[in-house]
Design a protein around this motif. Structure first.
Motif, PDB file in Angstrom:
ATOM      1  N   LEU A 177      89.875-107.302 -47.502  1.00 30.67           N
ATOM      2  CA  LEU A 177      91.280-107.361 -47.105  1.00 30.67           C
ATOM      3  C   LEU A 177      91.555-106.392 -45.963  1.00 30.67           C
ATOM      4  CD1 LEU A 177      93.095-107.490 -50.571  1.00 30.67           C
ATOM      5  CD2 LEU A 177      92.975-109.321 -48.884  1.00 30.67           C
ATOM      6  N   GLY A 178      92.264-106.865 -44.963  1.00 32.56           N
ATOM      7  CA  GLY A 178      92.578-106.002 -43.832  1.00 32.56           C
ATOM      8  C   GLY A 178      93.581-106.641 -42.906  1.00 32.56           C
ATOM      9  N   PRO A 179      94.037-105.920 -41.882  1.00 35.91           N
ATOM     10  CA  PRO A 179      95.079-106.423 -40.993  1.00 35.91           C
ATOM     11  C   PRO A 179      94.566-107.452 -39.997  1.00 35.91           C
ATOM     12  CG  PRO A 179      94.337-104.265 -40.255  1.00 35.91           C
ATOM     13  CD  PRO A 179      93.631-104.538 -41.547  1.00 35.91           C
ATOM     14  N   ASP A 180      95.412-108.430 -39.706  1.00 31.68           N
ATOM     15  CA  ASP A 180      95.122-109.449 -38.696  1.00 31.68           C
ATOM     16  C   ASP A 180      96.013-109.183 -37.491  1.00 31.68           C
ATOM     17  OD1 ASP A 180      94.747-111.656 -37.157  1.00 31.68           O
ATOM     18  OD2 ASP A 180      95.539-113.092 -38.596  1.00 31.68           O
ATOM     19  N   LEU A 181      95.402-108.818 -36.385  1.00 28.64           N
ATOM     20  CA  LEU A 181      96.167-108.452 -35.192  1.00 28.64           C
ATOM     21  C   LEU A 181      96.215-109.571 -34.161  1.00 28.64           C
ATOM     22  CD1 LEU A 181      95.000-104.749 -34.630  1.00 28.64           C
ATOM     23  CD2 LEU A 181      96.775-105.653 -36.134  1.00 28.64           C
ATOM     24  N   SER A 182      95.934-110.792 -34.597  1.00 33.48           N
ATOM     25  CA  SER A 182      95.887-111.896 -33.634  1.00 33.48           C
ATOM     26  C   SER A 182      97.250-112.159 -32.989  1.00 33.48           C
ATOM     27  CB  SER A 182      95.388-113.170 -34.330  1.00 33.48           C
ATOM     28  OG  SER A 182      96.241-113.519 -35.409  1.00 33.48           O
ATOM     29  N   GLY A 183      98.327-111.728 -33.649  1.00 31.84           N
ATOM     30  CA  GLY A 183      99.662-111.945 -33.090  1.00 31.84           C
ATOM     31  C   GLY A 183     100.067-110.914 -32.050  1.00 31.84           C
ATOM     32  N   PHE A 184      99.234-109.895 -31.829  1.00 32.14           N
ATOM     33  CA  PHE A 184      99.533-108.848 -30.856  1.00 32.14           C
ATOM     34  C   PHE A 184      99.022-109.269 -29.475  1.00 32.14           C
ATOM     35  CE2 PHE A 184     100.411-106.780 -34.602  1.00 32.14           C
ATOM     36  CZ  PHE A 184     100.682-105.433 -34.491  1.00 32.14           C
ATOM     37  N   SER A 185      99.845-109.087 -28.458  1.00 34.19           N
ATOM     38  CA  SER A 185      99.376-109.331 -27.093  1.00 34.19           C
ATOM     39  C   SER A 185      98.567-108.130 -26.601  1.00 34.19           C
ATOM     40  CB  SER A 185     100.566-109.560 -26.155  1.00 34.19           C
ATOM     41  OG  SER A 185     101.295-108.357 -25.971  1.00 34.19           O
ATOM     42  N   ALA A 186      97.808-108.342 -25.544  1.00 32.00           N
ATOM     43  CA  ALA A 186      97.008-107.253 -24.975  1.00 32.00           C
ATOM     44  C   ALA A 186      97.908-106.109 -24.507  1.00 32.00           C
ATOM     45  CB  ALA A 186      96.165-107.786 -23.810  1.00 32.00           C
ATOM     46  N   ASP A 187      99.057-106.449 -23.902  1.00 29.98           N
ATOM     47  CA  ASP A 187      99.975-105.410 -23.426  1.00 29.98           C
ATOM     48  C   ASP A 187     100.579-104.628 -24.589  1.00 29.98           C
ATOM     49  OD1 ASP A 187      99.546-106.019 -20.795  1.00 29.98           O
ATOM     50  OD2 ASP A 187     101.334-107.280 -20.579  1.00 29.98           O
ATOM     51  N   GLN A 188     100.898-105.326 -25.696  1.00 31.29           N
ATOM     52  CA  GLN A 188     101.453-104.636 -26.859  1.00 31.29           C
ATOM     53  C   GLN A 188     100.458-103.628 -27.420  1.00 31.29           C
ATOM     54  OE1 GLN A 188     102.491-108.133 -29.228  1.00 31.29           O
ATOM     55  NE2 GLN A 188     104.653-107.551 -29.165  1.00 31.29           N
ATOM     56  N   LYS A 189      99.219-104.044 -27.553  1.00 31.10           N
ATOM     57  CA  LYS A 189      98.210-103.143 -28.113  1.00 31.10           C
ATOM     58  C   LYS A 189      97.983-101.944 -27.200  1.00 31.10           C
ATOM     59  CE  LYS A 189      95.119-106.482 -29.001  1.00 31.10           C
ATOM     60  NZ  LYS A 189      93.891-107.154 -29.511  1.00 31.10           N
ATOM     61  N   LEU A 190      97.976-102.169 -25.908  1.00 29.97           N
ATOM     62  CA  LEU A 190      97.770-101.058 -24.973  1.00 29.97           C
ATOM     63  C   LEU A 190      98.936-100.075 -25.041  1.00 29.97           C
ATOM     64  CD1 LEU A 190      96.228 -99.660 -22.732  1.00 29.97           C
ATOM     65  CD2 LEU A 190      97.293-101.224 -21.082  1.00 29.97           C
ATOM     66  N   THR A 191     100.167-100.586 -25.072  1.00 31.46           N
ATOM     67  CA  THR A 191     101.342 -99.719 -25.158  1.00 31.46           C
ATOM     68  C   THR A 191     101.331 -98.909 -26.450  1.00 31.46           C
ATOM     69  OG1 THR A 191     102.662-101.236 -23.819  1.00 31.46           O
ATOM     70  CG2 THR A 191     103.861 -99.657 -25.197  1.00 31.46           C
ATOM     71  N   LEU A 192     101.008 -99.571 -27.553  1.00 34.23           N
ATOM     72  CA  LEU A 192     100.953 -98.879 -28.839  1.00 34.23           C
ATOM     73  C   LEU A 192      99.885 -97.789 -28.817  1.00 34.23           C
ATOM     74  CD1 LEU A 192     101.326-101.932 -31.253  1.00 34.23           C
ATOM     75  CD2 LEU A 192     102.981-100.085 -30.950  1.00 34.23           C
ATOM     76  N   ALA A 193      98.719 -98.101 -28.252  1.00 36.47           N
ATOM     77  CA  ALA A 193      97.629 -97.124 -28.194  1.00 36.47           C
ATOM     78  C   ALA A 193      98.028 -95.912 -27.360  1.00 36.47           C
ATOM     79  CB  ALA A 193      96.383 -97.776 -27.617  1.00 36.47           C
ATOM     80  N   GLN A 194      98.637 -96.156 -26.218  1.00 32.35           N
ATOM     81  CA  GLN A 194      99.057 -95.056 -25.339  1.00 32.35           C
ATOM     82  C   GLN A 194     100.105 -94.186 -26.026  1.00 32.35           C
ATOM     83  OE1 GLN A 194     100.829 -96.354 -21.649  1.00 32.35           O
ATOM     84  NE2 GLN A 194     100.554 -94.367 -20.667  1.00 32.35           N
ATOM     85  N   ASN A 195     101.061 -94.822 -26.704  1.00 30.08           N
ATOM     86  CA  ASN A 195     102.112 -94.065 -27.398  1.00 30.08           C
ATOM     87  C   ASN A 195     101.544 -93.265 -28.565  1.00 30.08           C
ATOM     88  OD1 ASN A 195     104.016 -95.109 -25.647  1.00 30.08           O
ATOM     89  ND2 ASN A 195     104.713 -96.699 -27.046  1.00 30.08           N
TER      90      ASN A 195
END
Length: 807
Positions: free
Chosen positions: A463-481
Motif C-alpha cells: 500500500l502506498g501513494p499514487d502520484l499519477s494525478g500530479f503534474s510535473a510542475d506541481q511536483k517541482l513546486t512542492l519539492a522546492q517549497n
C-alpha cells in the motif's frame, strides 16, 4: 402578531457573540484548538476578566499554585521583581497575596433566566436546559451511532428543533410549564426569534453581546462543535449561520422559562442591569496576573540561560544521515537522543505535513482524510494504491476491501437491530470471553489502518501513494517549497529521512489528538511517503537543479513514522533504495534502536518506570500502548512551553526537556522572507493553539477541558464525548493528560516564541497579518528575537522591542 425586525446593528452584535465561540473538531480528527480563540481581539488580562464574568470560568491558577512555585524556587525573587514592576505592585504584595487563599470573585456575572430561577427558587433549570439541548444535538448530528435516526435531519438546525419541539413533552415533564405553547409563539426565522426573545426579556442594548455570549457558553461544547461545522464550510467558501440557529434554540428555552415564571421579573431585571454594567477592566485579578507573569518569566529566564552563548555554526560538513521530524515537542527528545548516539546524524524540524496540503484517500474509498493543518484546505488528492501490482491485482484488492467493509456493515446492523440484538447477546456473548481476556492481557496488537482490512500481509506492505494525478510542475513546486521550508538546500546526506509521527493506543476516543496536528489529527505517514516519492523523482531533481538546488546522485529520501508512544521508528519503501545504500540503512536501523532506548529511558521518569532496565522499560511502554484500560498511554504534548525557529546549531547541544517546538530556519537562505512569513502565520499560530488548549484545560478543566477520562462516553459515533451519560459535549483535554494523580505534569504557561531573523522583517509580517498582531500585541504569546550575535530582544507590542538579559 408583529415580529421585531433585526436591524444591522443587532445582527452585528449577534454575530459578534457567536464569533466568541472556538471550533471543536470531532474525534475522528481531533486537533488542538485555542479555547480563547474568539477573545484574541482583547488583551490577555481583559480576556481573563471576560472569561470570569461572562463564562463564569477562570484563566489563571489559584494563588496556592503560585505559592508552591515560589516555595520550590520555580518562581525566583528576580521573577517576582519583574512581574511586580510591570503590574504596579511590590514583591511583598505578591508574596503576601500568594500566601492567602484565592478570594471569592467579587464581580458581577452574566446570567441566564434559567440561572436566575435556580438562584431564586432552588431549581435545576440550567442543568435541565443544557441536557435537553445536548440530547437533541446528539440526535441531530449523529453519525451512524443511532439505529433509528431523527426524521428532521434534512432541515436546518433551528427548523429541525422546532419540528421536534411540537411533539416533545419532556420539557413540560421536567417543570417548564406550557413549553410547547411558548415556543410556538416564536418566529420560524432564527434571527427574528433571537430578537423576539431579547426584546421580551428586556435585554439592554449594551448588555446584548454579553448575554448572548453567556447563553452560548451554557452549551459551549455543542456550540463549539457547530462552530467547527461553519469553520469547515467557510474554508470551502460557504458561509453558514448554524451557530446563530443554535443560539435561537438556546434562547427558546429562555423565553419559555421567562413566560412560565413571571414571578422572577424583579430578580431578572437586576440581572440585566448588572450585565449592562460589567467592566472587564476592573483590576480584581491584578495579583493573579502578576503571579502568572512571574511564573512565565521564570521559564523564560531558564530557557534563555540555556541558549545564551550558543552560536550559529557555519555550514556543516556532509553527514551520513539527515532526519527531519515534525516540530512536535515529543520529537525534541528523540532528536536529541539520535544526535547523541552518533555525531554523523543531523536532525531538523518542520511542520509534520511537510508542506503537502493533501487529501489521502485509502484504498477502495471515495473520500479521504485532510492531511494538513485545519487552517488550510487540502488542494491535492492522493489515492492509495497497491504499488507494483497489475491491474487485476489492484481490482482484486479493491474487491476484497469492499467486501470486508460491506460485511462489517451488515454485521453491525444485525448486532444492533431491535429484533436480533438480545438473541445475539444470548448466543454470542460467551464468544467474546477470549477477546476480553486477550485485550486484558495485551495479547493483541492495536488495529491496523482501515485500508488494510481484507488484504493479505504482502498486499498491506504494498500500500502506498499514487502520484499519477500530479503534474510535473506541481511536483517541482512542492519539492522546492518543502526543501525551502526545511532550510535544506545544501550538504545533503546520503540518506535524508522524513519522519512523520503517530501514536499507538487502544480504547481511546481522543486517540487522534495524540497523532499529528499538522496532518489534521492523523498520522504523518502519508505525507512523509508522498514527500519522499516526489523528492526521489529524477525529473523533479532535474528541475530543482535548474532552480539552484543540486541534489547529489547518491542522496535518497526515505519516509518514516515515529511512534510517539513506543518511540519506535518504522521506515517505508526501503526496497526502492539501491544496493549501495543497504549498509547505510542497516546502520540507520541500529542508530534508531539506540535512540529509541535513550528516549524511552528519558520519558520513563513520567511513566513510573524510572531506574529500570532498558528492556523492562520497553516492555512496559509496549504494554501501555496495547492496554485498553490505560488512561495515559503517553503524555502527549504536556509541558509544551516554547517555539524556536532558528538553525539547529542554536539548540543541538541542549536538553530542552521535550518542552519546545523546534523548527529549522536559516534566515540567510530565505530570499524574500517568505519562509519566515509562513512560519509566523502557520506553525507559530498552530503551536499557540496547542499551547493554549493545554493552558485552558489546566487552569479550568471544567470549562475548557473534559474532566475524568474514565467517565467519558462517545456521542454520535465520532462527534465527541460526554462526561458520564448526560450534560454538555466536552471540549478540551481530560485531567489524566495533565495531572498524574498527585501533581500537574503540565505547567500552564503562555508560549514563548524565539525566532532568529532581522527585526525589520519580523515587524513587517506582524503589521501584515492582523491575527498574528492580535496574538502578540494582546500578549497571548511572547515573542523574543535571537540576534545574530546570540543576544535577545523581547517584543513589547505596537512594534516596540526591548533588550533582554539572559540571567
Amino acid at each position: 402578531m408583529t415580529l421585531p425586525t433585526p436591524d444591522s446593528k443587532f445582527v452585528q452584535q449577534v454575530e459578534k457573540a457567536a464569533s466568541r465561540i472556538p471550533p471543536l473538531w470531532p474525534l475522528k480528527h481531533f486537533v488542538a484548538v485555542n479555547p480563547f480563540l474568539g477573545l484574541t481581539d482583547q488583551r490577555f488580562d481583559a480576556a481573563a476578566h471576560t472569561v470570569q464574568q461572562v463564562m463564569n470560568a477562570n484563566m489563571l491558577m489559584s494563588r496556592s499554585y503560585y505559592a508552591e512555585q515560589i516555595l520550590s524556587g520555580r518562581i525566583s525573587e528576580r521573577d517576582l521583581e519583574v512581574a511586580a514592576k510591570e503590574h504596579g505592585l511590590s514583591v511583598n504584595d505578591l508574596k503576601r497575596a500568594a500566601a492567602q487563599p484565592s478570594p471569592a470573585a467579587d464581580v458581577h456575572k452574566a446570567l441566564t433566566v434559567a440561572e436566575v430561577l435556580d438562584e431564586e427558587k432552588g431549581t435545576h433549570f440550567a442543568r435541565i436546559v443544557t441536557e435537553e439541548i445536548s440530547k437533541w444535538c446528539a440526535s441531530y448530528y449523529d453519525q451512524s451511532q443511532a439505529v433509528w435516526t431523527m426524521p428532521w435531519k434534512d432541515l436546518p438546525i433551528y427548523a429541525a428543533w422546532r419540528a421536534a419541539a411540537k411533539f416533545d413533552r419532556q420539557p413540560e415533564v421536567l417543570g417548564l410549564p406550557q413549553f410547547r405553547k411558548w415556543v410556538s409563539q416564536l418566529s420560524e426565522q432564527p434571527l427574528e426569534a433571537i430578537r423576539q426573545v431579547t426584546d421580551a426579556l428586556g435585554i439592554p442594548e449594551n448588555a446584548l453581546e454579553v448575554y448572548l455570549h453567556h447563553a452560548l457558553s451554557t452549551v459551549s461544547g455543542w456550540a463549539s462543535y457547530v462552530r467547527y461545522q461553519t469553520w469547515d464550510a467557510e474554508l470551502g467558501g460557504v458561509k453558514k449561520d448554524d451557530l446563530i440557529q443554535l443560539l435561537a434554540v438556546r434562547l427558546s428555552f429562555e423565553y419559555a422559562l421567562y413566560k412560565g415564571h413571571f414571578s422572577i421579573q424583579r430578580p431578572w431585571n437586576r440581572a440585566t442591569f448588572r450585565m449592562a454594567h460589567l467592566d472587564t477592566s476592573k483590576p480584581n485579578l491584578k495579583v493573579e496576573l502578576a503571579l502568572q507573569r512571574a511564573f512565565e518569566h521564570g521559564f523564560q529566564r531558564s530557557l534563555l540561560g540555556q541558549l545564551a552563548g550558543q552560536q550559529s555554526a557555519d555550514a556543516p560538513t556532509r553527514k551520513a544521515v539527515q532526519m527531519v521530524f515534525c516540530i512536535d515537542v515529543r520529537s525534541e527528545v528523540f532528536r536529541r537522543s539520535l544526535e547523541t548516539v552518533s555525531a554523523d546524524i543531523e536532525t531538523g524540524g518542520f511542520a509534520g505535513f511537510f508542506g503537502l496540503p493533501i487529501q489521502y484517500v485509502p484504498l477502495a474509498e471515495d473520500e479521504g482524510n485532510a492531511q494538513c493543518p485545519v487552517l488550510l484546505q487540502p488542494g491535492l488528492k492522493v489515492p492509495e494504491t497497491l504499488q507494483g501490482s497489475s491491474a487485476q491485482q489492484q481490482k482484486d484488492a479493491v474487491s476484497s476491501r469492499l467486501l470486508r467493509k460491506q460485511s462489517m456493515q451488515v454485521w453491525k446492523a444485525f448486532k444492533t437491530s431491535a429484533v436480533s440484538s438480545f438473541a445475539y447477546v444470548e448466543t454470542a456473548g460467551l464468544g467474546f470471553g477470549f477477546k476480553l481476556a486477550s485485550d486484558s492481557f495485551h495479547i493483541t496488537r492495536p488495529v491496523k489502518h482501515p485500508s488494510a482490512h481484507g488484504l493479505h500481509e504482502h498486499e498491506i506492505r504494498q500500500l502506498g501513494p499514487d502520484l499519477s494525478g500530479f503534474s510535473a510542475d506541481q511536483k517541482l513546486t512542492l519539492a522546492q517549497n518543502m526543501l525551502g521550508g526545511m532550510s535544506l538546500k545544501e550538504n545533503f546526506a546520503r540518506l535524508v529521512v522524513l519522519a512523520g509521527h503517530g501514536s499507538s493506543t487502544v480504547n481511546n476516543p481522543h486517540a487522534s489528538g495524540l497523532d499529528c496536528g499538522a496532518c489534521g489529527g492523523h498520522t504523518g505517514e502519508a505525507n512523509a511517503r508522498v514527500a519522499a516519492k516526489i523528492l526521489n523523482d529524477p525529473a523533479v531533481r532535474v528541475g530543482l537543479k535548474a532552480k539552484g538546488i543540486a541534489l547529489p546522485s547518491d542522496t535518497f529520501f526515505v519516509a518514516a513514522l515515529h511512534n510517539t508512544t513506543t518511540d519506535e521508528v518504522t521506515l517505508f519503501d526501503t526496497e526502492n533504495l539501491p544496493d549501495s545504500h543497504m549498509p547505510d540503512l542497516k546502520q540507520l536501523d541500529l542508530w534508531l534502536d539506540q535512540a529509541g532506548t535513550l528516549t524511552r529511558t528519558a520519558r520513563s521518569r513520567y511513566l513510573g518506570t524510572e531506574g529500570q532496565s532498558g528492556q523492562k522499560i520497553e516492555q512496559d511502554i509496549a504494554r501501555r500502548s496495547k492496554d485498553w484500560s490505560q488512561v495515559r498511554p503517553e503524555w502527549g504534548l504536556a509541558g509544551n512551553a516554547a517555539f524556536i525557529a532558528a538553525p539547529r546549531s542554536r539548540t543541538h547541544k541542549l536538553n530542552l526537556g521535550g518542552r519546545v517546538f523546534l523548527h529549522n530556519y536559516e534566515w540567510k537562505q530565505d530570499s524574500g522572507f517568505k519562509v519566515l512569513e509562513l512560519i509566523m502565520v502557520a506553525p507559530m499560530v498552530v503551536a499557540s493553539w496547542i499551547n493554549l488548549q493545554y493552558y485552558g484545560s489546566t487552569v479550568d478543566n471544567r470549562a475548557f477541558g473534559s474532566g475524568n477520562k474514565v467517565l467519558h462516553n462517545v456521542v454520535g459515533g465520532t462527534l465527541g464525548v460526554l462526561q458520564g451519560s448526560r450534560g454538555d459535549l466536552q471540549t478540551g483535554l481530560p485531567m489524566q493528560s495533565l495531572h498524574d494523580g498527585e501533581k500537574f505534569i503540565h505547567e500552564p504557561l503562555r508560549l514563548s516564541v524565539l525566532i532568529e531573523a532581522p527585526r525589520v522583517e519580523i515587524d513587517q509580517i506582524i503589521q501584515k497579518h492582523g491575527n498574528v498582531r492580535d496574538l502578540l500585541d494582546h500578549h497571548w504569546l511572547y515573542l523574543i528575537r535571537i540576534t545574530e550575535e546570540g543576544g535577545f530582544e523581547r517584543y513589547l507590542g505596537n512594534l516596540q522591542w526591548e533588550k533582554v538579559e539572559s540571567n
